[in-house]
Write an enzyme that holds these catalytic residues in place. Sequence first.
Site, PDB file in Angstrom:
ATOM      1  N   GLU A 285       6.977  -5.117  -1.625  1.00 34.48           N
ATOM      2  CA  GLU A 285       5.438  -4.727  -1.963  1.00 34.48           C
ATOM      3  C   GLU A 285       5.513  -4.218  -3.448  1.00 34.48           C
ATOM      4  O   GLU A 285       6.538  -2.987  -3.213  1.00 34.48           O
ATOM      5  CB  GLU A 285       4.291  -4.152  -1.634  1.00 34.48           C
ATOM      6  CG  GLU A 285       4.257  -5.348  -0.248  1.00 34.48           C
ATOM      7  CD  GLU A 285       3.179  -4.076   0.878  1.00 34.48           C
ATOM      8  OE1 GLU A 285       2.400  -3.186   0.225  1.00 34.48           O
ATOM      9  OE2 GLU A 285       3.127  -4.488   2.092  1.00 34.48           O
ATOM     10  N   GLU A 339      -9.538  -7.189  -1.081  1.00 31.84           N
ATOM     11  CA  GLU A 339      -9.569  -7.383  -0.219  1.00 31.84           C
ATOM     12  C   GLU A 339     -10.615  -5.973   0.093  1.00 31.84           C
ATOM     13  O   GLU A 339     -10.425  -4.956   0.543  1.00 31.84           O
ATOM     14  CB  GLU A 339      -8.429  -7.568   0.882  1.00 31.84           C
ATOM     15  CG  GLU A 339      -7.282  -8.312   0.270  1.00 31.84           C
ATOM     16  CD  GLU A 339      -5.871  -7.508   1.040  1.00 31.84           C
ATOM     17  OE1 GLU A 339      -5.998  -7.937   2.469  1.00 31.84           O
ATOM     18  OE2 GLU A 339      -4.802  -7.168   0.279  1.00 31.84           O
ATOM     19  N   LYS A 342      -9.950  -3.881   4.201  1.00 31.18           N
ATOM     20  CA  LYS A 342      -8.987  -2.490   3.992  1.00 31.18           C
ATOM     21  C   LYS A 342      -9.392  -1.253   4.168  1.00 31.18           C
ATOM     22  O   LYS A 342     -10.327  -0.876   3.280  1.00 31.18           O
ATOM     23  CB  LYS A 342      -8.029  -2.462   2.208  1.00 31.18           C
ATOM     24  CG  LYS A 342      -7.119  -3.957   2.813  1.00 31.18           C
ATOM     25  CD  LYS A 342      -6.235  -3.917   1.950  1.00 31.18           C
ATOM     26  CE  LYS A 342      -5.089  -2.929   3.047  1.00 31.18           C
ATOM     27  NZ  LYS A 342      -3.402  -2.930   2.069  1.00 31.18           N
ATOM     28  N   GLU A 348      -6.464   1.373  -1.985  1.00 32.16           N
ATOM     29  CA  GLU A 348      -6.692   0.149  -0.828  1.00 32.16           C
ATOM     30  C   GLU A 348      -7.331  -1.035  -1.264  1.00 32.16           C
ATOM     31  O   GLU A 348      -6.569  -2.480  -0.946  1.00 32.16           O
ATOM     32  CB  GLU A 348      -6.473   0.502   0.459  1.00 32.16           C
ATOM     33  CG  GLU A 348      -5.741   2.110   0.648  1.00 32.16           C
ATOM     34  CD  GLU A 348      -4.267   1.521   0.671  1.00 32.16           C
ATOM     35  OE1 GLU A 348      -3.992   0.212   1.271  1.00 32.16           O
ATOM     36  OE2 GLU A 348      -3.194   1.926   0.004  1.00 32.16           O
TER      37      GLU A 348
END
Length: 400
Positions: A285, A339, A342, A348
């Site tokens: 990542e 997203e 999250k 985030e």
Amino acid sequence: MAAAGRPSRTAQSLPAPSSKLTAACFFVLLLPFLLTEGVAVAEALSIGVNYGQIANNLPSPARVSWLLRSMRISKVKLYDADPNVLRAFLGTGVEFVVGIGNEAVPSMTSPAAAQAWLQQHVVPHLLSGARISCVTVGNEVFKGNDTALQAAVLPAMVSVHRALSALGLQGRVNVTTAHSLDIMGPSFPPSSGAFHPAALGHLRPFLAFLSATRSPFLINCYPYFAYKEDPARVPLEYVLFQPNAGVADPRTGLRYDNMLYAQVDAVYAAIQALGYTDVEVKVSETGWPSRGDPDEPGATPEYAGTYIRNLLQRIEMKQGTPLRPATPVDVYVFALFNENLKPGPASERNYGLFYPDGTPVYNVGLHGYLPPMLVSNAARQVIQLFTLVAIASVAFVLSA
């Protein structure tokens, strides 16, 4: 210029297209759209992408398959083994890393449970033609204080590996886990890299397993975190791969012009300090948020786009790090989509390359297309039947 209302001499001299030619041209234009399903990625990019799904507004996996193929992405990392995703990519040649969630790791220490998980989540897809190259057992398990989870991760990995061997998949699918940089103690200069003392007891046998099975060490690296913690002292150019004087490692003399490569080499140094030189480090990542809370400096579309764009350029150049110049850095960008579910700070939820509607969050030169809709499997079979009929019809028209 011809007078208004009067066809030009050039136009008068052109013959009208025949109905045969019109039909053939129409079919040639239509055919790529009818046969899009199952088309493999051509001239794939070297970079991979993390496909997270902690959201309630994401497009269907079938549409995402189209998007990634149009971007020439051929490596995808999942945090589970979603069968809908794996089925949607059948026949595309896209290679997957699938994951066993942290909540399931302790149960995987049972050989029977490990084999059952593989029989349900991996084997059917491999038999159908999916490409699955790796199973990650847990994610960032040493970041928290769950000692039971930390103690279970290596036995679970061994159990999964043995189950793969029993199924005849040894060497085809490897087993590892992904770590955060919290696993590190000192990391600068890179040659002084060492693991945190609290993790050493787990990491010695873990590295022995990776070496014996030829599996990679996965690390999640975010130079953004270093910049966020101390923007006054961490040069922005250094974390964004922009031109800068770089920093020399006083022990090796190697010069680093970006933080990501320094972080990777610090991990290599920590592994070598434990006696292993044959374990490859891969970046599972890395990314940069396009939006954050007021106390998250640098979380902007401009900086995120700069980071990803410059990273892409280096990866496509197949660069190695200063310590391993002959080994191209293997990277999975985080993440494909923003997203919205999250937890945590705003950043985030804003690491995505795309919004859920397929609009790019910023321009990095990846030109992808997310179709507005995709037909069901039943409708797709009808279209494929129609395609065969159309081929026969065009052949008949052209031969008449």
